[in-house]
Motif scaffolding. Structure first.
Motif, PDB file in Angstrom:
ATOM      1  N   GLU A 141       0.827  -1.210   0.000  1.00  6.80           N
ATOM      2  CA  GLU A 141       0.000   0.000   0.000  1.00  6.80           C
ATOM      3  C   GLU A 141       0.860   1.258   0.000  1.00  6.80           C
ATOM      4  O   GLU A 141       0.424   2.307   0.469  1.00  6.80           O
ATOM      5  CB  GLU A 141      -0.927   0.004   1.216  1.00  6.80           C
ATOM      6  CG  GLU A 141      -1.923  -1.133   1.284  1.00  6.80           C
ATOM      7  CD  GLU A 141      -3.098  -0.962   0.318  1.00  6.80           C
ATOM      8  OE1 GLU A 141      -3.075  -0.014  -0.499  1.00  6.80           O
ATOM      9  OE2 GLU A 141      -4.030  -1.786   0.384  1.00  6.80           O
ATOM     10  N   SER A 152       2.099  -7.335   6.003  1.00  3.80           N
ATOM     11  CA  SER A 152       2.440  -8.741   5.725  1.00  3.80           C
ATOM     12  C   SER A 152       3.421  -8.833   4.559  1.00  3.80           C
ATOM     13  O   SER A 152       3.025  -9.140   3.437  1.00  3.80           O
ATOM     14  CB  SER A 152       1.182  -9.539   5.401  1.00  3.80           C
ATOM     15  OG  SER A 152       0.243  -9.434   6.440  1.00  3.80           O
ATOM     16  N   ARG A 164     -15.234 -10.171  -3.909  1.00  2.94           N
ATOM     17  CA  ARG A 164     -16.030  -9.739  -2.762  1.00  2.94           C
ATOM     18  C   ARG A 164     -17.289 -10.586  -2.635  1.00  2.94           C
ATOM     19  O   ARG A 164     -17.703 -10.942  -1.532  1.00  2.94           O
ATOM     20  CB  ARG A 164     -16.383  -8.264  -2.907  1.00  2.94           C
ATOM     21  CG  ARG A 164     -15.153  -7.404  -2.688  1.00  2.94           C
ATOM     22  CD  ARG A 164     -15.511  -5.960  -2.639  1.00  2.94           C
ATOM     23  NE  ARG A 164     -14.521  -5.217  -1.866  1.00  2.94           N
ATOM     24  CZ  ARG A 164     -14.692  -3.972  -1.453  1.00  2.94           C
ATOM     25  NH1 ARG A 164     -15.811  -3.342  -1.723  1.00  2.94           N
ATOM     26  NH2 ARG A 164     -13.755  -3.368  -0.761  1.00  2.94           N
TER      27      ARG A 164
HETATM   28  P1  GDP Z   1     -10.797  -5.087  -1.175  1.00  2.00           P
HETATM   29  O1  GDP Z   1     -11.129  -3.738  -0.660  1.00  2.00           O
HETATM   30  O2  GDP Z   1     -11.794  -6.118  -0.844  1.00  2.00           O
HETATM   31  O3  GDP Z   1     -10.431  -5.049  -2.618  1.00  2.00           O
HETATM   32  O4  GDP Z   1      -9.473  -5.569  -0.450  1.00  2.00           O
HETATM   33  P2  GDP Z   1      -8.061  -4.822  -0.448  1.00  2.00           P
HETATM   34  O5  GDP Z   1      -7.149  -5.500  -1.415  1.00  2.00           O
HETATM   35  O6  GDP Z   1      -8.239  -3.347  -0.569  1.00  2.00           O
HETATM   36  O7  GDP Z   1      -7.583  -5.178   1.018  1.00  2.00           O
HETATM   37  C1  GDP Z   1      -8.215  -4.631   2.168  1.00  2.00           C
HETATM   38  C2  GDP Z   1      -7.135  -4.186   3.152  1.00  2.00           C
HETATM   39  O8  GDP Z   1      -6.438  -5.333   3.628  1.00  2.00           O
HETATM   40  C3  GDP Z   1      -6.093  -3.286   2.519  1.00  2.00           C
HETATM   41  O9  GDP Z   1      -5.697  -2.309   3.440  1.00  2.00           O
HETATM   42  C4  GDP Z   1      -4.957  -4.244   2.186  1.00  2.00           C
HETATM   43  O10 GDP Z   1      -3.700  -3.616   2.153  1.00  2.00           O
HETATM   44  C5  GDP Z   1      -5.062  -5.228   3.330  1.00  2.00           C
HETATM   45  N1  GDP Z   1      -4.587  -6.576   3.040  1.00  2.00           N
HETATM   46  C6  GDP Z   1      -4.947  -7.403   2.023  1.00  2.00           C
HETATM   47  N2  GDP Z   1      -4.289  -8.579   2.116  1.00  2.00           N
HETATM   48  C7  GDP Z   1      -3.506  -8.499   3.218  1.00  2.00           C
HETATM   49  C8  GDP Z   1      -2.567  -9.371   3.858  1.00  2.00           C
HETATM   50  O11 GDP Z   1      -2.336 -10.482   3.432  1.00  2.00           O
HETATM   51  N3  GDP Z   1      -1.952  -8.909   4.999  1.00  2.00           N
HETATM   52  C9  GDP Z   1      -2.184  -7.659   5.506  1.00  2.00           C
HETATM   53  N4  GDP Z   1      -1.537  -7.280   6.613  1.00  2.00           N
HETATM   54  N5  GDP Z   1      -3.062  -6.823   4.939  1.00  2.00           N
HETATM   55  C10 GDP Z   1      -3.702  -7.226   3.810  1.00  2.00           C
END
Ligand code: GDP
Ligand code: MN
Length: 373
Positions: free
Chosen positions: A59, A87, A268
């Motif tokens: 991110e 992570s 989702r």
């Molecule tokens: P979406 O909104 O459903 O598309 O999911 P995102 O890809 O935006 O993920 C949601 C949040 O979880 C974001 O802040 C990501 O950076 C975080 N995230 C996703 N996968 C992981 C992971 O494996 N570990 C950690 N720590 N954060 C994760």
């Protein structure tokens, strides 16, 4: 050439069920539940110790803006703790967090780094071990809280002892593919709010999902075997007797991926399906209003899309049998796609069907980060 076949009647009946049930539910929500008072003892001055958990995986582009948004919250600093749980990002996210933290020493911020990526829920559980607050708020990086008072507002609702969890309404930052996302949100926000007033909504949002810490402990943390950690945790909190609500004035602005929009929606949908399948098998021995909400939402997500598919598949067969009516229905059904709300609805059904198929070979518990541009 026949005018009409038995299959046409069956197809029309299935379509009437498919569209009639959710429409009836929507108007029921709007007319019966939405105007209701909350019947909660809220307290605008309640300031519990809060821990905000920000899960991050690659991110780097957005994390500083996210931390700024949290920093702007009007909430006593000594009551606030932020945990960024990363992570094994490969794009320098942790370094960005460290730099940001050194510029804002007055915010109590901890960075925890997992050596290996094992999914969002796993990361949340790791972070949970370090939480000192009484309220835990999960918030995704690619979304912003709409106001400086969002945090205080969330606390206000949690002041009532019967409320176990609070989440937000959502607004897409950009309208998304041909306005699909915007239309979908308006319909769903109304349901979320109405269900919350009736008792509890079984769908929560990772953009802001607040839970009482003692209840999370009781549940043993977030579920790592299914995708919708937010909705499933909220629902399990409701199943042990507390309310999980989305009130009217907590709003999050969410970035909608432009490039891989369909992939995003299907993933989702996969998570929601996993959540509802898991939940309906728990057999809620809970308060009446929530039971009907839960079963209705499970029906809308698990069964209703397939009723539409069955109706659509009957029509070509009927056409082959010489039906003129089947031709007309199929043409009308297709032409109606120029009408926005209908198109939004039809696409949502497609995502739910595709999601079931994808769930057969991947649960998407660790997913690809989709680009916002
Ligand atoms: P979406 O909104 O459903 O598309 O999911 P995102 O890809 O935006 O993920 C949601 C949040 O979880 C974001 O802040 C990501 O950076 C975080 N995230 C996703 N996968 C992981 C992971 O494996 N570990 C950690 N720590 N954060 C994760
Ligand atoms: Mn996201």
């Amino acid at each position: 050439m026949k005018l009409i076949t038995t299959l046409d009647i069956v197809a029309l009946a299935l379509a009437a069920i498919h569209f009639g049930v959710p429409l009836t539910y929507y108007y029921w929500c709007k007319k019966k539940w939405l105007p209701r008072p909350w019947n909660l003892k809220t307290d605008p001055n309640y300031r519990p110790r809060v821990t905000i958990i920000v899960p991050t995986y690659n991110e780097a582009k957005l994390i500083e803006k996210k931390l700024d948004n949290i920093y702007e919250q009007e909430y006593p600093r000594d009551k606030l703790e932020v945990i960024v749980i990363d992570s094994a990002s490969t794009d320098g996210t942790p370094e960005k967090v460290k730099q940001w933290a050194s510029r804002h020493p007055d915010l109590n911020l901890k960075l925890i780094q997992e050596p290996e990526r094992r999914g969002k829920a796993h990361a949340l559980n790791t972070a949970l071990k370090h939480v000192t607050g009484d309220i835990v708020i999960i918030t995704d990086v690619d979304a912003w809280w709409s106001s400086k008072n969002t945090l205080a507002e969330t606390a206000k609702w949690l002041a009532d002892p019967s409320v176990g969890a609070v989440s937000c309404l959502k607004k897409p930052a950009t309208p998304g593919l041909a306005g699909i996302e915007e239309g979908y949100r308006q319909y769903y926000n109304t349901l979320r709010l109405a269900e919350s007033k009736a008792w509890t909504t079984p769908i929560f949002h990772g953009e802001l999902a607040a839970f009482k810490k003692n209840l999370l402990n009781k549940l043993g943390g977030f579920p790592t075997h299914i995708g919708a950690d937010d909705s499933h945790t909220a629902t399990r909190i409701a199943l042990i007797g507390y309310r999980a609500i989305i009130p009217e004035n907590i709003l999050c602005i969410e970035i909608v991926p432009q490039k891989s929009y369909h992939t995003w929606r299907i993933r989702r949908a996969q998570h929601l399906i996993q959540h509802f399948i898991k939940t309906v098998t728990i057999k809620p021995k809970t308060l009446k209003p929530f039971k009907s909400i839960l079963y209705m939402e499970a029906l809308l997500h698990l069964i209703n899309p397939w009723i539409l598919l069955a109706a659509i598949l009957l029509l070509p067969i009927s056409i082959v049998m010489g039906s003129l009516l089947a031709v007309i229905i199929l043409m009308l059904g297709t032409a109606l796609l120029i009408y926005g709300p209908y198109r939004t609805w039809a696409t949502a059904q497609l995502y739910l069907i595709a999601a079931v198929v994808r769930n057969l070979y991947t649960k998407e518990l660790v997913w690809e980060k989709l680009s916002s541009t």
